[in-house]
Design a protein around this motif. Structure first.
Motif, mmCIF file in Angstrom:
data_model
loop_
_atom_site.group_PDB
_atom_site.id
_atom_site.type_symbol
_atom_site.label_atom_id
_atom_site.label_comp_id
_atom_site.label_asym_id
_atom_site.label_seq_id
_atom_site.Cartn_x
_atom_site.Cartn_y
_atom_site.Cartn_z
ATOM 1 N N ILE A 6 0.864 -1.180 0.000
ATOM 2 C CA ILE A 6 0.000 0.000 0.000
ATOM 3 C C ILE A 6 0.896 1.222 0.000
ATOM 4 C CG2 ILE A 6 -1.651 1.344 1.357
ATOM 5 C CD1 ILE A 6 -2.780 -1.350 2.361
ATOM 6 N N THR A 7 0.657 2.115 -0.963
ATOM 7 C CA THR A 7 1.441 3.347 -1.007
ATOM 8 C C THR A 7 0.603 4.447 -1.639
ATOM 9 O OG1 THR A 7 3.615 4.268 -1.537
ATOM 10 C CG2 THR A 7 2.513 3.062 -3.290
ATOM 11 N N PHE A 8 1.110 5.659 -1.576
ATOM 12 C CA PHE A 8 0.403 6.796 -2.150
ATOM 13 C C PHE A 8 0.651 6.874 -3.654
ATOM 14 C CE2 PHE A 8 0.511 8.055 2.295
ATOM 15 C CZ PHE A 8 -0.760 8.604 2.465
ATOM 16 N N SER A 9 -0.370 7.288 -4.382
ATOM 17 C CA SER A 9 -0.309 7.260 -5.846
ATOM 18 C C SER A 9 0.775 8.164 -6.418
ATOM 19 C CB SER A 9 -1.673 7.636 -6.437
ATOM 20 O OG SER A 9 -2.152 8.867 -5.916
ATOM 21 N N ASN A 10 1.169 9.230 -5.710
ATOM 22 C CA ASN A 10 2.202 10.103 -6.270
ATOM 23 C C ASN A 10 3.602 9.519 -6.144
ATOM 24 O OD1 ASN A 10 1.916 10.531 -3.457
ATOM 25 N ND2 ASN A 10 2.951 12.506 -3.582
ATOM 26 N N PHE A 11 3.745 8.390 -5.462
ATOM 27 C CA PHE A 11 5.040 7.708 -5.395
ATOM 28 C C PHE A 11 5.048 6.417 -6.220
ATOM 29 C CE2 PHE A 11 4.962 10.187 -1.446
ATOM 30 C CZ PHE A 11 6.177 10.843 -1.548
ATOM 31 N N ALA A 12 3.909 6.064 -6.793
ATOM 32 C CA ALA A 12 3.781 4.764 -7.448
ATOM 33 C C ALA A 12 4.595 4.644 -8.729
ATOM 34 C CB ALA A 12 2.311 4.473 -7.748
ATOM 35 N N SER A 13 4.948 5.772 -9.355
ATOM 36 C CA SER A 13 5.717 5.683 -10.601
ATOM 37 C C SER A 13 7.060 5.004 -10.386
ATOM 38 C CB SER A 13 5.929 7.074 -11.207
ATOM 39 O OG SER A 13 6.657 7.905 -10.312
ATOM 40 N N GLU A 14 7.535 4.983 -9.126
ATOM 41 C CA GLU A 14 8.801 4.300 -8.831
ATOM 42 C C GLU A 14 8.707 2.799 -9.118
ATOM 43 O OE1 GLU A 14 11.560 5.731 -8.039
ATOM 44 O OE2 GLU A 14 10.818 7.762 -7.717
ATOM 45 N N ILE A 15 7.485 2.258 -9.113
ATOM 46 C CA ILE A 15 7.302 0.829 -9.411
ATOM 47 C C ILE A 15 7.742 0.513 -10.832
ATOM 48 C CG2 ILE A 15 5.584 -1.026 -9.599
ATOM 49 C CD1 ILE A 15 3.852 0.547 -7.620
ATOM 50 N N LEU A 16 7.674 1.510 -11.723
ATOM 51 C CA LEU A 16 7.943 1.292 -13.143
ATOM 52 C C LEU A 16 9.325 1.774 -13.547
ATOM 53 C CD1 LEU A 16 4.492 2.485 -14.553
ATOM 54 C CD2 LEU A 16 5.137 0.223 -13.703
ATOM 55 N N GLY A 17 10.218 1.928 -12.580
ATOM 56 C CA GLY A 17 11.565 2.400 -12.898
ATOM 57 C C GLY A 17 12.305 1.475 -13.850
ATOM 58 N N VAL A 18 13.439 1.943 -14.332
ATOM 59 C CA VAL A 18 14.182 1.202 -15.363
ATOM 60 C C VAL A 18 14.628 -0.174 -14.882
ATOM 61 C CG1 VAL A 18 14.973 3.239 -16.595
ATOM 62 C CG2 VAL A 18 16.307 2.403 -14.664
ATOM 63 N N GLY A 22 -1.079 -4.529 -10.785
ATOM 64 C CA GLY A 22 -2.486 -4.166 -10.691
ATOM 65 C C GLY A 22 -2.682 -3.208 -9.532
ATOM 66 N N CYS A 23 -3.773 -2.465 -9.542
ATOM 67 C CA CYS A 23 -4.056 -1.559 -8.435
ATOM 68 C C CYS A 23 -5.523 -1.663 -8.057
ATOM 69 C CB CYS A 23 -3.688 -0.120 -8.784
ATOM 70 S SG CYS A 23 -4.637 0.583 -10.145
ATOM 71 N N ALA A 24 -5.817 -1.390 -6.804
ATOM 72 C CA ALA A 24 -7.185 -1.509 -6.308
ATOM 73 C C ALA A 24 -7.371 -0.572 -5.122
ATOM 74 C CB ALA A 24 -7.472 -2.955 -5.883
ATOM 75 N N MET A 25 -8.632 -0.412 -4.732
ATOM 76 C CA MET A 25 -8.957 0.364 -3.548
ATOM 77 C C MET A 25 -8.309 -0.277 -2.323
ATOM 78 S SD MET A 25 -10.748 2.845 -2.146
ATOM 79 C CE MET A 25 -12.049 3.299 -3.297
ATOM 80 N N VAL A 26 -7.883 0.537 -1.367
ATOM 81 C CA VAL A 26 -7.320 -0.012 -0.135
ATOM 82 C C VAL A 26 -8.390 -0.803 0.615
ATOM 83 C CG1 VAL A 26 -5.556 1.755 0.178
ATOM 84 C CG2 VAL A 26 -7.844 2.123 1.108
ATOM 85 N N PRO A 27 -8.011 -1.821 1.340
ATOM 86 C CA PRO A 27 -8.990 -2.558 2.150
ATOM 87 C C PRO A 27 -9.777 -1.603 3.051
ATOM 88 C CG PRO A 27 -6.895 -3.710 2.122
ATOM 89 C CD PRO A 27 -6.658 -2.398 1.451
ATOM 90 N N GLY A 28 -11.071 -1.836 3.118
ATOM 91 C CA GLY A 28 -11.919 -0.965 3.923
ATOM 92 C C GLY A 28 -12.576 0.144 3.142
ATOM 93 N N GLY A 29 -12.017 0.480 1.970
ATOM 94 C CA GLY A 29 -12.645 1.446 1.073
ATOM 95 C C GLY A 29 -12.655 2.878 1.558
ATOM 96 N N ASN A 30 -11.754 3.245 2.468
ATOM 97 C CA ASN A 30 -11.689 4.624 2.974
ATOM 98 C C ASN A 30 -10.245 5.104 2.921
ATOM 99 O OD1 ASN A 30 -12.481 7.067 4.134
ATOM 100 N ND2 ASN A 30 -12.330 6.280 6.227
ATOM 101 N N PRO A 31 -9.738 5.411 1.725
ATOM 102 C CA PRO A 31 -8.310 5.705 1.564
ATOM 103 C C PRO A 31 -7.903 7.049 2.160
ATOM 104 C CG PRO A 31 -9.480 6.126 -0.477
ATOM 105 C CD PRO A 31 -10.477 5.507 0.450
ATOM 106 N N ILE A 32 -6.705 7.102 2.706
ATOM 107 C CA ILE A 32 -6.129 8.361 3.183
ATOM 108 C C ILE A 32 -5.647 9.152 1.971
ATOM 109 C CG2 ILE A 32 -4.269 9.391 4.537
ATOM 110 C CD1 ILE A 32 -4.266 6.912 6.274
ATOM 111 N N TYR A 33 -5.956 10.424 1.935
ATOM 112 C CA TYR A 33 -5.421 11.264 0.863
ATOM 113 C C TYR A 33 -4.126 11.919 1.334
ATOM 114 C CZ TYR A 33 -7.993 14.898 3.450
ATOM 115 O OH TYR A 33 -8.486 15.726 4.424
ATOM 116 N N GLY A 34 -3.255 12.180 0.378
ATOM 117 C CA GLY A 34 -1.952 12.756 0.699
ATOM 118 C C GLY A 34 -1.492 13.671 -0.410
#
Length: 730
Positions: free
Chosen positions: A575-587, A596-608
């Protein structure tokens, strides 16, 4: 070539079992699944999807008929359709007509023969007869060019495009202009010319020579070579098609390289400025997406012919038209370390090129930036401050200038933003203190190849007597994490079930709060007091400890580190914030095509993420205001997203090229509205987020390191929270 019978013999099972395994159906044991998959790999057997589709007797293909695939805007249209279709399990087939009517009719017959689900066509037909209807193709979408018969049509306002481009030509006061279009028999070309000529006839008060050339795919180079070889002093060439513009520019560079000609053209939207010609942009991404959705989601019985005219984006300004050379002023920006800071640094060069104003970006870690905020309260070190959304209420009045006091019309920019962002990222106690720059939310990222693996799914079914699904609760999240941690890593290349970020108090608190908010929407009780030492806090802490047991145990200090570790391919979920997720696709990523991506468990995500504000001590407030408006709006906001950050602007999320690269952005946009997390009853009230997360994060670290048990750690944290926060409400 191996057959299904060969696979069955090698695996020692029936053909039916092989079919069930390869199609993900049937009740097959994990041992047989493993045997079939191994046999198929050794024999090089793959499923022929087209043959499988035809055996079913129904089409699952959208045929896309284009004049050519050489032109960027047509590639954008096709790729957008293809991307959207693939998300819904539908295939696409590209067919090229070369603008030949006989070829197009043959392609129509091909679509009929494969029982196409639907057809998208940029048609060159000139007759009133409808061959698509004759072929019994019920769902057909015509693009750009309206046929002479009733149809479902998608296009842009070409008349306005022609008018707008004529206005630009007149404003520039060019003397000799060439206007190049495709065949006037095509509706988009005739409408474009109509708009252009109307403005020219009405407003051409000074002498501007305009020559109109109508051409096609095959004559464009010859037609333009004849014109530019005459030795004329052509000022500008205006083109109705980006593909034509590219060929014209090649001719100019080759045959008259010393002659500067400004080229204007309609084109697809670009993520960065196009230096070859001036683009009048049209959103082919959104066009393709909506076409695909209609074809897939609408039944033949309810498919109705309609006219869909999309808004033109037009000329999107990257800066002033006449770049300024005065570099006497400098804007200093304070930024948090992360992907966005590097992107802002580089995009700032564009701003300097256009305005002459220097921009310097100072980047600090999460731990150090807080100190810089405190310094900025009394010093004039910075003009622009990137501030975390959860720190905004605390620092707004102390550190930032209300933006209405600098620009009385600042709320006009809000039309571009996602509406759900304003209360969280801009307004504090009724005043606008900042503009959203990198809005983000926590999302669940997972290895699709693991979750969709037939053998793994069967093993999970055998162990837990239920289907392996994306977890909708942290209880299920931990169960799945434990399963993957104990899986045979040699065969499935996975060591850890989950990635957990606990390196500092701030991120450790976020891991706890993600679980807490899965049970309760906010932190306070009926009296408005913040309470974490309750049943929800205890559940959240226990679930965090259980999750940590199925992680690598590394001290990931920041979300960037966890994302990079996930990209190594040994972890099933994080689980991580979407503005850091591009690091997953690094070289160095080993799972770039498996995420794949999905809603966090519980369906009440923290915004950042964060916003940009202007320091009350800045000496360049007006210049700083123009900079943050430039950086947070189109087209720059989409450029940031395309480069790996995120965007506050609605239009970004209609861009196929961006969403294809970072598919979690669509989900994150939905989550801003869905997030119900609140620290205090009055969300705009002053709240010291830093102090709060230090208390919570310390409790998490104490528990994980087994210094204290859950009850003791939460009791101590609650005592500190009562002293620091709850006494104020009494």
């Amino acid at each position: 070539m191996a057959t299904i019978l060969d696979v069955a013999k090698k695996a020692g099972v029936s053909q039916g079992t092989v079919s069930n395994v390869l199609n993900g159906k049937g009740n097959v044991s994990s041992e047989k699944i493993r045997a079939v998959e191994e046999a198929a790999r050794e024999l090089g057997y793959t499923i022929n999807e087209r043959a499988k589709m035809l055996r079913k007797g129904s089409g699952n293909v959208i045929c896309v008929i284009l004049p050519t695939i050489e032109f960027k805007q047509y590639r954008e249209l096709y790729n957008s359709i293809k991307f959207c279709a693939e998300q819904k399990g539908v295939f696409t087939e590209l067919l090229i007509s070369n603008d030949n009517a006989e070829t197009e009719i043959e392609l129509v017959q091909h679509a009929q023969s494969i029982m196409a689900l639907g057809v998208v066509t940029i048609s060159c037909l000139k007759k009133h007869e409808n061959p698509y209807q004759t072929a019994n193709l019920k769902k057909v979408c015509f693009v750009e060019r309206k046929p002479l018969f009733a149809s479902d049509y998608y296009g842009f306002n070409y008349t306005k495009a022609g008018s707008d481009m004529a206005e630009m030509i007149l404003n520039k006061q060019y003397r000799d202009v060439i206007v190049v279009t495709g065949r006037e028999s095509f509706s988009n070309e005739s409408e474009y010319l109509q708009g252009f000529k109307k403005v020219m006839n009405q407003e051409n008060e000074y002498f501007c020579n305009v020559e109109y050339i109508s051409t096609d795919l095959f004559r464009i180079s010859n037609s333009m070579l004849h014109v530019i070889s005459q030795g004329r002093k052509i000022d500008s060439i205006v083109v109705s098609n980006a593909g034509y513009a590219e060929r014209i520019i090649e001719l100019v560079k080759t045959f008259i390289p010393d002659h500067k000609i400004d080229v204007y053209s309609m084109a697809q939207i670009t993520s960065l400025p196009d230096h070859e010609f001036i683009s009048y942009e049209l959103n082919y991404s959104r066009l393709g997406k909506e076409i695909a959705e209609k074809l897939i989601d609408t039944d033949e019985e309810t498919f109705v012919d309609e006219q869909h005219i999309f808004e033109n984006d037009g000329i999107r300004k990257w800066g002033d038209e006449k770049p300024k050379k005065d570099t006497s002023k400098t804007i200093n920006v304070l930024a948090l370390d992360g992907p966005e800071a590097v992107i802002i640094q580089n995009l700032a060069r564009l701003y300097t090129n256009h305005t002459g104003i220097n921009v310097k970006v100072a980047i600090f870690s999460y731990e150090d930036i807080y100190t810089q905020f405190l310094n900025a309260e009394v010093l004039d070190l910075y003009d622009v401050i990137r501030i975390d959304v959860n720190w905004l209420s605390w620092f707004a009045g102390r550190l930032l200038m209300p933006l209405e006091e600098i620009d009385a019309d600042i709320t006009a920019v809000f039309e571009e933003y996602i509406p759900a962002l304003l209360d969280k990222y801009a307004y504090i106690r009724g005043k606008v203190y900042a503009l959203p720059i990198t809005p983000s939310v926590q999302l669940l990222f997972y290895r699709k190849d693991l979750f969709e693996n037939t053998g793994i799914k069967r093993l999970y079914q055998e162990k837990y007597k239920e289907e392996l699904k994306i977890p909708d609760s942290f209880e299920k999240y931990n169960q799945i994490a434990e399963f993957f941690t104990n899986l045979d890593s040699a065969e499935y290349n996975v060591k850890y079930g989950a990635g957990v970020t606990l390196g500092n108090f701030g991120v450790a608190a976020s891991e706890f709060l993600a679980r807490f908010f899965s049970y309760k929407e906010h932190l306070y009780d009926e009296n408005g007091k913040i309470i974490i030492n309750n049943e929800y806090g205890k559940k959240a802490m226990q679930e965090l400890i259980d999750g940590y047991k199925n992680s690598s145990g590394k001290e990931s200090r920041w979300w960037t580190t966890t994302a990079k570790e996930f990209s190594d391919g040994q972890t099933a979920m994080m689980i991580t914030f979407s503005n850091f997720a591009s690091e997953i696709l690094g070289v160095q990523s080993k799972i770039a095509d498996k995420v794949g991506c999905a809603m966090v468990p519980g369906g009440n995500p923290i915004y950042g993420g964060g916003s940009l504000g202007i320091s009350k001590n800045s000496k360049h407030k007006k210049e700083a205001m123009e900079f943050i408006k430039w950086l947070t709006r189109e087209p720059v906001s989409s450029a940031m997203a395309a480069l790996g950050s995120v965007s506050p602007c609605r239009k970004t999320y209609d861009r196929y090229d961006i969403i294809r690269s970072f598919p979690w952005l669509e989900l994150s946009k939905e989550c801003f509205q869905l997030s119900r997390t609140k620290r205090t009853r009055d969300e705009g009230s002053s709240f010291d987020e830093k102090k709060f997360v230090n208390i919570v994060g310390a409790a998490v670290k104490e528990t994980v390191m087994e210094i204290s048990d859950i009850d003791v750690a939460l009791e101590r944290a609650q005592m500190l929270i009562d002293m620091e926060f709850n006494n104020e409400s009494e």
